[in-house]
Design a protein around this motif. Structure first.
Motif, PDB file in Angstrom:
ATOM      1  N   ILE A 154       0.907  -1.254   0.105  1.00 36.77           N
ATOM      2  CA  ILE A 154       0.049  -0.051   0.077  1.00 36.77           C
ATOM      3  C   ILE A 154       1.059   1.333  -0.130  1.00 36.77           C
ATOM      4  O   ILE A 154       1.849   1.351   0.993  1.00 36.77           O
ATOM      5  CB  ILE A 154      -0.931  -0.107   1.486  1.00 36.77           C
ATOM      6  CG1 ILE A 154      -1.850  -1.243   1.172  1.00 36.77           C
ATOM      7  CG2 ILE A 154      -1.644   1.284   1.147  1.00 36.77           C
ATOM      8  CD1 ILE A 154      -2.765  -1.361   2.566  1.00 36.77           C
ATOM      9  N   LYS A 155       0.812   2.081  -0.889  1.00 30.13           N
ATOM     10  CA  LYS A 155       1.396   3.662  -1.102  1.00 30.13           C
ATOM     11  C   LYS A 155       0.522   4.412  -0.205  1.00 30.13           C
ATOM     12  O   LYS A 155      -0.435   5.049  -0.839  1.00 30.13           O
ATOM     13  CB  LYS A 155       1.552   3.784  -2.573  1.00 30.13           C
ATOM     14  CG  LYS A 155       2.387   2.820  -3.463  1.00 30.13           C
ATOM     15  CD  LYS A 155       2.620   3.418  -4.737  1.00 30.13           C
ATOM     16  CE  LYS A 155       3.574   2.443  -5.550  1.00 30.13           C
ATOM     17  NZ  LYS A 155       3.534   2.895  -6.732  1.00 30.13           N
ATOM     18  N   PHE A 156       0.848   4.394   1.167  1.00 24.53           N
ATOM     19  CA  PHE A 156      -0.064   4.995   2.038  1.00 24.53           C
ATOM     20  C   PHE A 156      -0.248   6.597   1.889  1.00 24.53           C
ATOM     21  O   PHE A 156      -1.473   6.958   2.173  1.00 24.53           O
ATOM     22  CB  PHE A 156       0.521   4.756   3.444  1.00 24.53           C
ATOM     23  CG  PHE A 156      -0.556   4.947   4.485  1.00 24.53           C
ATOM     24  CD1 PHE A 156      -1.530   4.117   4.762  1.00 24.53           C
ATOM     25  CD2 PHE A 156      -0.480   5.811   5.500  1.00 24.53           C
ATOM     26  CE1 PHE A 156      -2.484   4.332   5.652  1.00 24.53           C
ATOM     27  CE2 PHE A 156      -1.323   6.231   6.630  1.00 24.53           C
ATOM     28  CZ  PHE A 156      -2.422   5.251   6.568  1.00 24.53           C
ATOM     29  N   PHE A 157       0.748   7.170   1.407  1.00 21.86           N
ATOM     30  CA  PHE A 157       0.808   8.535   1.230  1.00 21.86           C
ATOM     31  C   PHE A 157       0.661   9.031  -0.184  1.00 21.86           C
ATOM     32  O   PHE A 157       0.524  10.168  -0.281  1.00 21.86           O
ATOM     33  CB  PHE A 157       1.885   9.275   1.904  1.00 21.86           C
ATOM     34  CG  PHE A 157       1.763   9.014   3.200  1.00 21.86           C
ATOM     35  CD1 PHE A 157       1.060   9.931   4.319  1.00 21.86           C
ATOM     36  CD2 PHE A 157       2.883   7.981   3.996  1.00 21.86           C
ATOM     37  CE1 PHE A 157       1.137   9.512   5.582  1.00 21.86           C
ATOM     38  CE2 PHE A 157       2.908   7.921   5.243  1.00 21.86           C
ATOM     39  CZ  PHE A 157       2.143   8.669   6.200  1.00 21.86           C
ATOM     40  N   VAL A 158       0.442   8.096  -1.211  1.00 19.36           N
ATOM     41  CA  VAL A 158      -0.068   8.525  -2.477  1.00 19.36           C
ATOM     42  C   VAL A 158      -1.534   8.536  -2.586  1.00 19.36           C
ATOM     43  O   VAL A 158      -2.268   7.394  -2.641  1.00 19.36           O
ATOM     44  CB  VAL A 158       0.737   7.577  -3.328  1.00 19.36           C
ATOM     45  CG1 VAL A 158       0.224   7.856  -4.864  1.00 19.36           C
ATOM     46  CG2 VAL A 158       2.292   7.483  -3.247  1.00 19.36           C
ATOM     47  N   LEU A 159      -2.121   9.532  -2.504  1.00 18.82           N
ATOM     48  CA  LEU A 159      -3.571   9.882  -2.387  1.00 18.82           C
ATOM     49  C   LEU A 159      -4.112  10.593  -3.581  1.00 18.82           C
ATOM     50  O   LEU A 159      -3.756  11.393  -4.220  1.00 18.82           O
ATOM     51  CB  LEU A 159      -3.933  10.648  -0.981  1.00 18.82           C
ATOM     52  CG  LEU A 159      -3.291  10.178   0.228  1.00 18.82           C
ATOM     53  CD1 LEU A 159      -3.557  11.232   1.401  1.00 18.82           C
ATOM     54  CD2 LEU A 159      -3.751   8.729   0.435  1.00 18.82           C
TER      55      LEU A 159
END
Length: 443
Positions: A203-208
């Motif tokens: 999961i790319k947590f901060f790619v929003l």
């Protein structure tokens, strides 16, 4: 869903052995936590209908995006709610509550407030799992959590096996550790299952994505407010009971804890309604959508009738679980608490049906992604109808504790009626629109 409330049940039963002041302190401290928890759980429900619709449409990209952004928002919300509860602690001294109870509640509240962080993050994983119809795995995690809580409560509250006797604070530590275990266990299970592994790993947590964030907030914020309004009227019952004294407050906590457990069973059915309605919405099968929702409402009513009978028959026996009959010092207080609680159990029996109907219909409407009007309805039912009745009938010179619970009955019944009208109107409109489109398509 029952697992969340069972943690509180165990805390109440074990802490109740210490005295009525300790039980009232748990009640008072949990009012803040329950309000915050309602906002977090309500917000997290936005994930489920989006996952259910994406799952039916075999759209992995949208499903993973909904989960990732939901997880991000729940993490931020969990931390924010923890900080808000900490900052709100001084309000306890301004609420006219017994000073003895407030002093006991403050250290308990510090730790239980922190447990909101793992709890709300857990909710993101739970709602995701529900959206994929993998509902048994969150259940396994909550069962494990409750076992951990029971063991830690026993050794920390009463100082067993060489551990220090921490009383009320020991119960708070038990809850905190149990909720971290619950979160870790569900994440671990979902990483091992083929169907969910791709969603919860890498999961790319901060790619929003701003659009997905807005969509989740649009669905989640009203859902959070719906739960907020309902929990607020129940927590206001705790505050109003505190104005009557520590024994009415302790009795209110007993009845509230027991009725919350049956409510969570109905909430589980509400989740089922949200999942299946979301599935049918994705398939544009509106006749099936309505049939499924009504079937779940009928099942909820049947279960509510069983709970109502249980509360009515055992209205005196159930409150006795929460007090220590061998406590000579607090014997008179304990007897008064049982007497008040047994009366409140009759009120709880009466509103089982309306409580179950309103929560299941709310779940169905969330599955249809209809959230704004239900939010307004819950505000009217609980804020403009239920609370004023509780306030005026709950005064000592009126009906006291029973009057407070008459307000709960008024609010829940109003919500059930108004939400049913909304659901009936929307589903019939969708069916009619679908029929008209088919006719035009045929011609």
């Amino acid at each position: 869903m029952l697992g969340h409330t069972f943690v509180s049940f165990v805390d109440n039963v074990m802490v109740g052995q210490l005295g009525t002041a300790e039980l009232a302190a748990v009640s008072l401290g949990n009012t803040f936590v329950f309000i915050a928890m309602a906002l977090g759980i309500g917000f997290s429900t936005a994930i489920t209908p989006l996952l259910a619709e994406a799952d039916t449409s075999n759209n992995f990209k949208d499903g993973k995006s909904a989960f990732k952004h939901g997880l991000f928002l729940c993490t931020v919300l969990g931390i924010a709610l923890f900080l808000v509860v900490l900052l709100a602690k001084p309000i306890l001294y301004q609420m006219g509550q017994p000073l003895e109870v407030v002093d006991l509640a403050i250290p308990y509240l510090d730790l239980v407030a922190f447990s909101l962080v793992p709890l709300i993050i857990f909710q993101a994983f739970k709602q995701f799992s529900d959206g994929l119809s993998m509902t048994k795995y969150p259940m396994y995690s909550t069962i494990l959590s409750n076992l951990v809580n029971v063991v830690l409560n026993y050794v920390l509250i009463f100082g067993k096996f060489g551990f220090p006797e921490m009383g009320l604070v020991g119960a708070a530590y038990g809850t905190l550790v149990a909720r971290f275990v619950m979160l870790w266990h569900l994440w671990w299970i979902l990483t091992k299952k083929e169907r969910s592994r791709r969603f919860v790993t890498q999961i790319k947590f901060f790619v929003l994505d701003k659009l997905m964030l807005k969509k989740l907030i649009h669905l989640g914020a009203p859902s959070a407010m719906q739960m907020f309004f309902e929990v607020l009227i129940f927590t206001s019952a705790v505050w109003l009971s505190g104005l009557l004294g520590k024994n009415p407050q302790a009795a209110n906590q007993i009845a509230l804890n027991l009725s919350s457990m049956t409510f969570m069973v109905a909430t589980g059915l509400s989740v089922a309604a949200m999942i299946r309605v979301g599935n049918q919405k994705g398939l544009h099968r509106y006749h099936e959508l309505r049939r499924i929702a009504i079937s779940i409402v009928f099942l909820a009513i049947c279960m509510a009738m069983c709970f109502a009978i249980l509360f009515a028959v055992f209205n005196e026996a159930l409150p006795k679980l929460y007090v220590d009959y061998d406590d000579v010092v607090n014997f008179e207080d304990n007897m008064e608490v049982i007497k008040i609680a047994s009366t409140l159990m009759l009120a709880a029996a009466i509103f089982q049906i309306s409580d179950s109907i309103q929560v299941v219909i709310l779940g169905a409407l969330r599955g249809m992604q209809d959230v704004m009007m239900p939010t307004f309805i819950t505000f009217v039912a609980y804020g403009l109808i239920g609370f004023p009745v509780s306030f005026f009938l709950g005064k000592e010179e009126a009906y006291g504790s029973f009057g407070i619970w008459m307000g709960l009955l008024a609010g829940l019944s109003s919500a059930a009626i108004l939400l049913w009208i909304r659901f009936n109107y929307l589903t019939k409109a969708l069916i009619l629109k679908s029929s008209n489109l088919k006719q035009h398509g045929t011609t």
